[in-house]
Enzyme design. Structure first.
Site, PDB file in Angstrom:
ATOM      1  N   SER A  21       7.877 -88.542   3.516  1.00 21.96           N
ATOM      2  CA  SER A  21       7.627 -89.762   3.807  1.00 21.96           C
ATOM      3  C   SER A  21       8.755 -90.074   5.045  1.00 21.96           C
ATOM      4  CB  SER A  21       7.869 -91.002   2.749  1.00 21.96           C
ATOM      5  OG  SER A  21       7.503 -92.275   3.182  1.00 21.96           O
TER       6      SER A  21
ATOM      7  N   HIS B 116       2.036 -90.563   5.076  1.00 26.16           N
ATOM      8  CA  HIS B 116       0.818 -91.423   4.429  1.00 26.16           C
ATOM      9  C   HIS B 116      -0.176 -91.557   5.292  1.00 26.16           C
ATOM     10  CE1 HIS B 116       3.861 -92.736   1.480  1.00 26.16           C
ATOM     11  NE2 HIS B 116       4.839 -92.839   2.577  1.00 26.16           N
TER      12      HIS B 116
ATOM     13  N   GLU C 159      -0.655 -88.208   2.019  1.00 22.13           N
ATOM     14  CA  GLU C 159       0.306 -88.112   0.850  1.00 22.13           C
ATOM     15  C   GLU C 159      -0.287 -87.123  -0.011  1.00 22.13           C
ATOM     16  OE1 GLU C 159      -0.393 -91.919  -0.869  1.00 22.13           O
ATOM     17  OE2 GLU C 159       0.326 -93.185   0.719  1.00 22.13           O
TER      18      GLU C 159
END
Lengths: 276, 276
Positions: free
Chosen positions: B131, B173, B200
């Site tokens: 992330s 994401h 993800e």
């Protein structure tokens, strides 16, 4: 005999501005002789035909259109009704609202009304569709698929559309619902078709010269699968993710043009000042 | 002198599986001598370092890693601490958790710890980031931008990253948050950089041979702007949408490879049975 050129289409990615500048809906009205031409609002896609029909009726009236009819088909037998057939025969523009694209084809397919649609389109009647009404324009349409997800096999449902535009697959609410994955799926399955993803409040106006122009506040994505060098779409493992190598993409904004024959985007320089 | 080849990097698009098969986190552990090598969990990006650190600590312990340390930097002065510097010096793998990528660079930039990160990376320490920890790996990183939207000028914020991988811009994401618009923005501004959008529970493992391998349940998108024939990114009208003509895109799934030098995806046929 030369195949007849396609008539005019305006294909809207849904959620077009209805309260502000109304750029796209004004463009629709500009196609009309507002005093004499008949605009038919087809609410076939929606289960709320009265609400949706009245909303557009009010907007088009405020934009100066004098002759407006509501075509409400809730059952297949409505598509046999003489007055509905006559309503379409008199139309200069038919506007398909949003709802469920499968309602449009399953209620109209094989009926006399369906034949009339093809007939008046060939004769030059302009067809406009927003959201579900946009998807239904092509030969094959996306019925459902995953939003905000990557292309997976067997997650997209397609069905025959109205066939007013050939060799393309339309998707709508495109960036807003994260639909590039499902359009990639559709194009990987047959890269002969051009994928056209249209944002909300954005539209393409397809001319009978074989090109389209982008109009609206968002973007139009064109996925050209003809350059794909590899995809696993036809292999086994039905649940796996798709690999797609070397797909070409164009992102078009207001006033950008696209030639559907050469598959190339282009700009009209003189109109630069009109941009947005 | 020949420039040193990049060390190994594992860049994860966030939300990697932590309870099921843990494919990606197991791959991270496979890089280690689980008994002797030191794994450092860097919680710099998060304002919840204890919770996040403990969660990963537990997972990596359960996966058999014996030597694990938590690097918790909450203020710039923590990056001067001798014990933190020594912790990094002893590391074989450094794992950057999620949070805010700007916390990582603003807390570490210009400190002795930052120099150590570069040093140990050059010497072969493996860096992993998920992330925010993924975004920060490149020279220039995306800090913020619009989700589920099309590329608009002046809607993306970028900043210098850790610079462990050159000439790419990472986004994470990716499909789940509809981020192709913001990555298109970034690439249009400098098509010399390759855009890499990671879903993800999906990762790329970058080898020092200049290619990467996709691992995980989602897709990795590569946007190659070198083919762009037109974009309005540098023109006036700061608020307008972007036009981008002729961008090349690849969609990669588990086990697909990509050569960062030739900018071409490829497959290792022998490993076909491992797919997904």
């Amino acid at each position: 005999m030369e195949p007849k050129l396609e008539g005019n289409l305006i294909i809207i990615g849904g959620a077009e501005d209805k309260e502000g500048e109304k750029k796209i809906l004004k463009e629709v009205c500009n196609k009309l002789d507002k005093k004499n031409d008949e605009l038919v609002i087809a609410t076939v896609a929606t289960e709320l035909p009265l609400e949706v029909g009245r909303e557009y009726l009010k907007i088009f009236r405020n934009l100066g259109v004098k002759k407006i009819s509501l075509l409400d088909i809730q059952e297949r037998k409505d598509a046999l009704e003489e007055n509905n057939i006559n309503m379409l025969k008199a139309a200069s523009i038919v506007f398909f609202t949003g709802g469920d694209q499968l309602r449009i084809t399953s209620l109209l397919g094989g009926t006399p009304l369906y034949k009339i649609i093809k007939e008046i389109y060939e004769k030059g009647c302009i067809f406009v569709g927003t959201s579900a009404g946009a998807s239904v324009m092509s030969d094959t349409m996306i019925v459902s698929g995953l939003n905000d997800d990557s292309p997976k096999k067997n997650t997209i449902k397609m069905a025959p559309g109205l066939g007013l535009i050939k060799d393309v697959i339309i998707d709508q609410h495109f960036a807003q619902r994260g639909r590039i994955g499902r359009l990639l799926c559709a194009i990987a399955e047959n890269p002969e078709c051009l994928g056209i993803g249209i944002d909300e409040d954005t539209s393409i106006e397809v001319s009978d010269k074989g090109f389209f122009k982008t109009i609206g506040s968002g973007a139009v994505y064109v996925l050209d699968g003809s350059t794909i060098t590899y995809t696993n779409v036809s292999e086994q493992h039905p649940e796996e993710m798709l690999s797609i190598f070397d797909i070409k993409m164009h992102v078009l904004k207001n006033n950008d043009r696209f030639d559907l024959t050469t598959r190339q985007p282009f700009k009209i320089e003189e109109e630069k000042n009109e941009d947005n």
